[in-house]
Design an enzyme around this catalytic site. Structure first.
Site, PDB file in Angstrom:
ATOM      1  N   ASP A   1      -5.017  -6.903   5.920  1.00  0.00           N
ATOM      2  CA  ASP A   1      -6.240  -6.202   5.536  1.00  0.00           C
ATOM      3  C   ASP A   1      -7.317  -7.222   5.180  1.00  0.00           C
ATOM      4  OD1 ASP A   1      -8.059  -4.343   4.726  1.00  0.00           O
ATOM      5  OD2 ASP A   1      -6.951  -3.636   2.979  1.00  0.00           O
TER       6      ASP A   1
ATOM      7  N   ASP B   1      -2.912 -18.344   1.610  1.00  0.00           N
ATOM      8  CA  ASP B   1      -4.088 -19.023   1.045  1.00  0.00           C
ATOM      9  C   ASP B   1      -4.606 -20.086   2.015  1.00  0.00           C
ATOM     10  OD1 ASP B   1      -1.583 -20.033   0.502  1.00  0.00           O
ATOM     11  OD2 ASP B   1      -2.077 -20.879  -1.449  1.00  0.00           O
TER      12      ASP B   1
ATOM     13  N   TYR C   1       0.820  -1.217   0.000  1.00  0.00           N
ATOM     14  CA  TYR C   1       0.000   0.000   0.000  1.00  0.00           C
ATOM     15  C   TYR C   1       0.858   1.273   0.000  1.00  0.00           C
ATOM     16  CZ  TYR C   1      -3.916  -3.078   1.112  1.00  0.00           C
ATOM     17  OH  TYR C   1      -4.868  -4.061   1.083  1.00  0.00           O
TER      18      TYR C   1
ATOM     19  N   LYS D   1       3.655 -15.614   2.140  1.00  0.00           N
ATOM     20  CA  LYS D   1       3.613 -16.378   0.895  1.00  0.00           C
ATOM     21  C   LYS D   1       5.068 -16.653   0.516  1.00  0.00           C
ATOM     22  CE  LYS D   1       1.145 -18.037  -2.522  1.00  0.00           C
ATOM     23  NZ  LYS D   1       0.316 -19.240  -2.341  1.00  0.00           N
TER      24      LYS D   1
ATOM     25  N   ASP E   1     -10.686  -8.666   7.710  1.00  0.00           N
ATOM     26  CA  ASP E   1     -12.091  -8.525   7.308  1.00  0.00           C
ATOM     27  C   ASP E   1     -12.770  -9.887   7.318  1.00  0.00           C
ATOM     28  OD1 ASP E   1     -11.863  -5.804   6.987  1.00  0.00           O
ATOM     29  OD2 ASP E   1     -12.958  -5.789   5.077  1.00  0.00           O
TER      30      ASP E   1
END
Ligand code: NAD
Length: 365
Positions: free
Chosen positions: A246, A222, A143, A190, A250
């Site tokens: 992020d 994942d 970001y 990852k 959620d």
């Protein structure tokens, strides 16, 4: 009597409605435990635009920094949606986080047994509820990296970049949190594909020796996303990058049934000797200003109240007081009180004010 200074930014929409009960609960905690909480009222977001023409008026950051912590409601609303990015209410949040140097975002997601029926997962998966904490890196990674388009505009890139320093400080925030909890930390990355993830693992290898009491494991993101809906109770603390945090936070919040229940803490550097053990943080419920229910005494104030509990724990080191606030929330839910977002069946919903007063009363005991 010890003094704890708190900056308040109620903000817009339901922000002021949920901050008022949080302050009421803090006052009850102060009385019970003989602590003096003092409040500095500040403005940011839409309310500040209306008054000063700016989402973050001059002097707000400095005034907040003079306090030990900042408790924030929510900002934004449809009346400011057409303003340019830099003039929008939400800009104030990004600037506050950046200017106040908070880099670790802690988001506990708790499914209390009393609220099992509002969780979208099958009952047998969440029989005992769950209690996990996602620690998300907040000011680096994808970001904040370089981004752009190729010469013809038909290709684009966003760069993920982390320094060892950025990784180490958020890892340490995760380990410190784990030490206060069930002492288990899962590093989500990852690393089978991304070089940044491999650096996260390398830095973790250097840091973990300082926390011998914490059990560490590793999950690819994942797999972590899958495990969250299959067995959320297995997790204690998850530490991860800005992007992965992020998304996973959620996902985790959806599992608790209502966005109105969830608190957050954004922490900066660990306390030095000069700060008297206090560590600055920004505390806010994870929900927005909910214009659809603003002014109707319908908002769930528990996310804001639980944010105040996190403030007591992480900024002021008041663990007993934090636990007492959390226990008061549990007691009120146990007694059957529900705001509209968590009411099911024939339960008559309680308003924001009634819910807040009930928690303050339960705390006062
Ligand atoms: P929202 O979180 O405000 O609302 C989403 C839904 O959840 C709505 O139906 C709302 O009624 C409900 N809800 C939210 N909080 C609740 C609570 N405490 N109790 C009961 N129900 C609750 O998200 P949105 O509608 O996407 O955004 C509304 C405004 O808030 C926008 O201007 C957005 O930019 C802003 N926003 C601010 C923050 C923040 O200040 N941290 C975060 C997210 C969104």
């Amino acid at each position: 009597m010890d003094e704890y200074r708190i900056a308040l930014i109620p903000g817009d929409g339901i922000g002021p409605e949920v901050i008022a009960p949080a302050v009421e609960v803090l006052a009850a905690a102060g009385k019970k435990f003989r602590r003096r909480f003092t409040f500095t009222m500040l403005e940011a977001g839409g309310a500040a635009i209306e008054r000063y023409g700016l989402p973050l008026p001059e002097g707000t950051v400095e005034a907040a920094a003079e306090c030990g912590a900042l408790l924030l409601g929510a900002v934004g609303g449809p009346q400011w949606d057409n303003l340019p990015g830099s003039g929008r209410p939400e800009r104030a949040l990004l600037d506050l986080r950046k200017e106040l140097g908070v880099f670790a975002n802690l988001r506990p997601a708790v499914l209390r047994p009393q609220l099992r029926d509002v969780c979208p997962l099958k009952k047998e998966l969440v029989q005992d509820g769950f209690d996990l904490l996602i620690v998300r890196e907040l000011t680096g990674g994808l970001y904040f990296g370089d981004r752009g388009r190729g010469a013809d505009g038909r290709s684009a890139f966003d760069m993920e970049s982390y320094s060892a320093v950025e990784i180490e400080r958020v890892l340490r925030a995760g380990y410190e949190a784990a030490l206060r909890r069930r002492k288990k930390l899962t590093l989500v990355d990852k690393a089978n594909v991304l070089e940044t993830s491999r650096l996260w693992r390398e830095v973790n290898g250097e840091v973990m020796g300082d926390y011998p009491g914490v059990a560490v494991d590793f999950l690819y993101v994942d797999n972590a996303a899958m495990q969250l809906v299959r067995a959320p109770g297995k997790f204690d603390v998850i530490v991860t990058s800005n992007l992965f945090g992020d998304i996973l936070s959620d996902e985790a919040s959806a599992l608790t049934g209502s966005i109105g229940m969830l608190p957050s803490a954004s922490l900066g550097a660990a306390p030095g000797a000069s700060s008297g053990g206090q560590r600055f943080g920004i505390y806010e419920p994870i929900h927005g200003s909910a214009p659809d229910i603003a002014g109707k005494d319908m908002a769930n104030p528990l996310g804001a109240i639980l944010s105040a509990a996190l403030m007591l724990r992480y900024s002021f080191g008041l663990e007993e007081e934090a636990l007492a606030v959390e226990a008061a929330v549990t007691a009120v839910l146990e007694a059957g009180l529900r705001t509209a977002d968590i009411a099911r069946g024939s339960t008559k919903p309680a308003g924001t004010r009634k819910m807040g007063a009930a928690v303050a009363e339960a705390l006062a005991g």
